[in-house]
Design a protein around this motif. Structure first.
Motif, PDB file in Angstrom:
ATOM      1  N   LEU A 106     -50.383 -22.399  22.862  1.00  0.00           N
ATOM      2  CA  LEU A 106     -49.961 -22.260  21.832  1.00  0.00           C
ATOM      3  C   LEU A 106     -48.424 -22.869  21.175  1.00  0.00           C
ATOM      4  O   LEU A 106     -48.104 -23.029  20.495  1.00  0.00           O
ATOM      5  N   LEU A 107     -47.639 -22.378  22.661  1.00  0.00           N
ATOM      6  CA  LEU A 107     -46.009 -23.120  22.421  1.00  0.00           C
ATOM      7  C   LEU A 107     -46.544 -24.505  22.061  1.00  0.00           C
ATOM      8  O   LEU A 107     -45.585 -25.182  21.368  1.00  0.00           O
ATOM      9  N   LEU A 108     -47.518 -25.208  22.835  1.00  0.00           N
ATOM     10  CA  LEU A 108     -48.007 -26.551  22.557  1.00  0.00           C
ATOM     11  C   LEU A 108     -48.296 -27.201  21.801  1.00  0.00           C
ATOM     12  O   LEU A 108     -47.898 -28.002  20.868  1.00  0.00           O
ATOM     13  N   ALA A 109     -49.029 -26.033  20.812  1.00  0.00           N
ATOM     14  CA  ALA A 109     -48.765 -26.041  19.304  1.00  0.00           C
ATOM     15  C   ALA A 109     -48.243 -25.736  18.391  1.00  0.00           C
ATOM     16  O   ALA A 109     -48.125 -26.739  17.742  1.00  0.00           O
ATOM     17  N   MET A 110     -47.481 -25.326  18.976  1.00  0.00           N
ATOM     18  CA  MET A 110     -46.084 -25.337  17.933  1.00  0.00           C
ATOM     19  C   MET A 110     -44.823 -26.182  17.859  1.00  0.00           C
ATOM     20  O   MET A 110     -44.412 -26.778  17.209  1.00  0.00           O
ATOM     21  N   ASN A 111     -45.054 -27.003  18.910  1.00  0.00           N
ATOM     22  CA  ASN A 111     -44.494 -28.081  18.663  1.00  0.00           C
ATOM     23  C   ASN A 111     -45.155 -29.053  18.065  1.00  0.00           C
ATOM     24  O   ASN A 111     -44.179 -29.878  17.582  1.00  0.00           O
ATOM     25  N   GLN A 112     -46.047 -29.129  17.711  1.00  0.00           N
ATOM     26  CA  GLN A 112     -47.421 -30.207  16.083  1.00  0.00           C
ATOM     27  C   GLN A 112     -47.072 -29.090  14.679  1.00  0.00           C
ATOM     28  O   GLN A 112     -48.389 -29.288  14.176  1.00  0.00           O
ATOM     29  N   ARG A 113     -46.487 -27.921  14.718  1.00  0.00           N
ATOM     30  CA  ARG A 113     -46.701 -26.900  14.148  1.00  0.00           C
ATOM     31  C   ARG A 113     -46.222 -27.800  12.176  1.00  0.00           C
ATOM     32  O   ARG A 113     -47.134 -26.718  11.383  1.00  0.00           O
ATOM     33  N   ASN A 114     -46.012 -28.401  12.531  1.00  0.00           N
ATOM     34  CA  ASN A 114     -45.678 -29.680  10.548  1.00  0.00           C
ATOM     35  C   ASN A 114     -46.633 -30.555  10.606  1.00  0.00           C
ATOM     36  O   ASN A 114     -46.612 -31.162   9.447  1.00  0.00           O
ATOM     37  N   ASP A 115     -47.443 -30.729  12.103  1.00  0.00           N
ATOM     38  CA  ASP A 115     -48.351 -31.312  11.570  1.00  0.00           C
ATOM     39  C   ASP A 115     -49.771 -31.078  11.139  1.00  0.00           C
ATOM     40  O   ASP A 115     -50.177 -30.138  11.026  1.00  0.00           O
TER      41      ASP A 115
END
Length: 286
Positions: A206-215
């Motif tokens: 989830l944290l890795l996904a949050m790093n790309q949350r604007n993509d």
């Protein structure tokens, strides 16, 4: 997780807690994590705009849940009651009830994914850092509570917790039933370690996904995390989970076989009360 143990009978409790919150948004907020694998409020401080958005979405989702999902739960409870009444609490029947319960959880996860995407996409870097720190604390606390103790003590504590969960459904357990619970706990062995390791793995994803949350890739990645989380399980946890489910079904089958007529009546009355509570919800009658 909300479905690790006793899902065939006790998942009704989680649904009841969540659905009974239809008229209280604060209670709904605290209990919605019984239907999805995480709760925003446990991991970060939201600003007023985010809280307003969350409250509004919770009202919408709980209304949807009560109107469209609860009627199916009533039928599900009737099937569970029928199993007990007919003496058909078998491994095969429990597997079917488990599949139905899991499908119900999956429908909720699918329903809330767009709202979760919007809420998480709006999080600031500071809030993401808070989430990361809270995840670390969560794993550390669970590690100390469930793993960093001698295995015999883990087994004893697991037995105690299960007896407490079972008593409201069966009444006072017999010596033979308590012995069966102890055997169940022993059979699970060191599964706490794999459960917590897998939880940490999910949080990291989830944290890795949050790093790309604007993509553009964020929503499908979050959908996988919420709707198809089994695809992200570690191999060790996948094996442990299969054993846990099998042991839980075996425990339930044996407990019912060891039960007295009085305990079976008690169980039927308890299931009947849960069904009545569901049926009397205002959102169903509205």
């Amino acid at each position: 997780m909300p479905l690790r143990l006793l899902k065939a009978l006790l998942v009704a409790v989680g649904f009841a807690l969540a659905v009974a919150a239809c008229s209280r948004i604060d209670l709904a907020y605290r209990n919605l994590d019984r239907l999805v694998p995480w709760s925003l409020g446990d991991y970060l401080d939201m600003n007023s705009e985010q809280k307003a958005l969350l409250d509004g979405r919770l009202r919408e989702h709980l209304a949807w849940h009560c109107k469209t999902q609860l009627p199916g739960y009533l039928d599900w409870l009737d099937r569970v009651r029928g199993m007990v009444a007919d003496g058909q609490v078998t491994d095969q029947a429990l597997q079917q009830r488990t599949r139905e319960a899991r499908e119900a959880i999956d429908r909720v996860a699918e329903e809330i994914t767009p709202s979760a995407t919007e809420l998480l996409r709006g999080m600031s870097d500071t809030q993401v850092a808070q989430m990361r720190e809270a995840f670390r604390d969560d794993i550390s606390e669970r590690q100390k509570k469930y793993v960093d103790t001698p295995l015999p003590k883990q087994i004893a504590r697991r037995s105690e917790r299960m007896e407490k969960r079972l008593t409201p459904w069966f009444g006072e357990l017999s010596a033979a039933q308590k012995q069966r619970v102890q055997a169940w706990s022993t059979a699970l062995g060191d599964q706490n370690r794999e459960w917590i390791a897998n939880r940490a793995h999910w949080q990291q994803q989830l944290l890795l996904a949050m790093n790309q949350r604007n993509d553009a890739s964020f929503e499908p990645r979050l959908a996988t995390l919420l709707q198809r989380k089994e695809s992200l399980w570690t191999p060790e946890y996948r094996s442990a989970f299969q054993n846990t489910e099998q042991q839980a079904r075996s425990l339930l089958v044996d407990l019912v076989q060891l039960s007295t007529p009085q305990q079976r009546r008690f169980l039927q009355e308890k299931l009947g009360k849960v069904r009545t509570d569901f049926g009397e919800l205002k959102c169903l009658k509205g």
